[in-house]
Scaffold this motif. Sequence first.
Motif, PDB file in Angstrom:
ATOM      1  N   ILE A  65      -2.254  11.261   6.476  1.00 46.34           N
ATOM      2  CA  ILE A  65      -2.660  10.404   7.591  1.00 46.34           C
ATOM      3  C   ILE A  65      -3.571   9.268   7.126  1.00 46.34           C
ATOM      4  CG2 ILE A  65      -2.408  12.228   9.305  1.00 46.34           C
ATOM      5  CD1 ILE A  65      -5.425  12.620   9.235  1.00 46.34           C
ATOM      6  N   SER A  66      -3.778   9.144   5.819  1.00 42.33           N
ATOM      7  CA  SER A  66      -4.715   8.139   5.302  1.00 42.33           C
ATOM      8  C   SER A  66      -4.270   6.718   5.624  1.00 42.33           C
ATOM      9  CB  SER A  66      -4.886   8.303   3.788  1.00 42.33           C
ATOM     10  OG  SER A  66      -5.499   9.538   3.478  1.00 42.33           O
ATOM     11  N   THR A  67      -2.990   6.419   5.453  1.00 39.86           N
ATOM     12  CA  THR A  67      -2.532   5.053   5.719  1.00 39.86           C
ATOM     13  C   THR A  67      -2.569   4.727   7.212  1.00 39.86           C
ATOM     14  OG1 THR A  67      -0.257   5.889   5.628  1.00 39.86           O
ATOM     15  CG2 THR A  67      -1.108   4.782   3.671  1.00 39.86           C
ATOM     16  N   LEU A 103       0.847  -1.194   0.000  1.00 42.53           N
ATOM     17  CA  LEU A 103       0.000   0.000   0.000  1.00 42.53           C
ATOM     18  C   LEU A 103       0.880   1.241   0.000  1.00 42.53           C
ATOM     19  CD1 LEU A 103      -2.846   1.337   0.406  1.00 42.53           C
ATOM     20  CD2 LEU A 103      -2.421   1.127   2.876  1.00 42.53           C
ATOM     21  N   CYS A 104       0.636   2.152  -0.929  1.00 47.38           N
ATOM     22  CA  CYS A 104       1.467   3.357  -1.010  1.00 47.38           C
ATOM     23  C   CYS A 104       1.139   4.318   0.125  1.00 47.38           C
ATOM     24  CB  CYS A 104       1.259   4.050  -2.358  1.00 47.38           C
ATOM     25  SG  CYS A 104       2.454   5.380  -2.637  1.00 47.38           S
ATOM     26  N   GLU A 105       2.175   4.908   0.694  1.00 50.85           N
ATOM     27  CA  GLU A 105       2.025   5.891   1.775  1.00 50.85           C
ATOM     28  C   GLU A 105       2.618   7.218   1.329  1.00 50.85           C
ATOM     29  OE1 GLU A 105       2.694   6.104   6.547  1.00 50.85           O
ATOM     30  OE2 GLU A 105       4.340   5.279   5.361  1.00 50.85           O
ATOM     31  N   ALA A 106       1.764   8.204   1.043  1.00 50.51           N
ATOM     32  CA  ALA A 106       2.233   9.526   0.649  1.00 50.51           C
ATOM     33  C   ALA A 106       2.753  10.264   1.872  1.00 50.51           C
ATOM     34  CB  ALA A 106       1.108  10.310  -0.005  1.00 50.51           C
ATOM     35  N   GLN A 107       3.901  10.861   1.740  1.00 47.73           N
ATOM     36  CA  GLN A 107       4.532  11.545   2.864  1.00 47.73           C
ATOM     37  C   GLN A 107       3.649  12.674   3.378  1.00 47.73           C
ATOM     38  OE1 GLN A 107       8.437  12.911   1.915  1.00 47.73           O
ATOM     39  NE2 GLN A 107       8.898  13.603   3.977  1.00 47.73           N
ATOM     40  N   GLY A 108       3.453  12.706   4.702  1.00 48.04           N
ATOM     41  CA  GLY A 108       2.671  13.760   5.320  1.00 48.04           C
ATOM     42  C   GLY A 108       1.183  13.495   5.376  1.00 48.04           C
TER      43      GLY A 108
END
Length: 269
Positions: free
Chosen positions: A148-150, A141-146
């Motif tokens: 809080i979705s993940t 699962l991709c985690e975009a920096q900054g």
Amino acid sequence: MRKLVSSVAATLLLSGCGGDLAGARSILDKDELVVAVKSDQPGLAVRTSGGVFQGFDVDVAAYVAARLGKKVSFVATTSEGREAKLREGAADMVVATYSISAERKRQVTFAGPYYVSRQDILVRAGYGGIRNVRDLKGRRLCEAQGSISTSRIVDGHRIAAVLVPARTYGECVDLLRSGAVEAVSTGDLILAGFAVRERGAFTIVNAPFTAERYGIALPLGDVEGCEQVNRAITDMYQDGTAARLLDKWFGASGLQLSAFVPEFEGCTP
């Protein structure tokens, strides 16, 4: 001597609360508002090759500024840079799919939300291995920096997804296209924008599992400015502008879009 002591005490008091005074500056004192938006989120905010910003967030910011009687200009931000833009004075407002949270309220003052998005999941077209949030267990699962979705998935729902870091959601979508990740999860408006742009390459799972309340961030302590922004957001929904803009940018996505005034958070902590 007493006057001297009082003067020194007053000086110390003012210097000790300098951060609070700086945080109390208001957007209402400005003739032109600099608004930080994303630059790579289709449908929400992108910067064209000519340097022009366009998208739903951009239009919302322009509407609010006009209601406040202000000129407006735009600067780009990433998820992790939003608080710094306000703290350092590089922006007066942030309209950048900025989910309201208790932790973030300690750093900025939130008006709105201007839209309540539902968190969903984006996968490659034809991929049937993920049908809901529980299927993310063990998936890349991709985690975009900054963002809080993940954390809502891993910490909130206690689902052990394998997080693959990226700087932005644009990079997340690139990783999804290449197969480096199996899913991207965040607010459905963000996912819808990419799905529309990519014309059938991706599919939204359509299994929403939490709400993302997108707020307009102001410098910490700007309660009066926040209240005026809330009035502008209310007008935007009541005069039909919100419905028109949502259809303009996301009507082709198939998402059921809400054109009702969101319930505001309140401008005081």
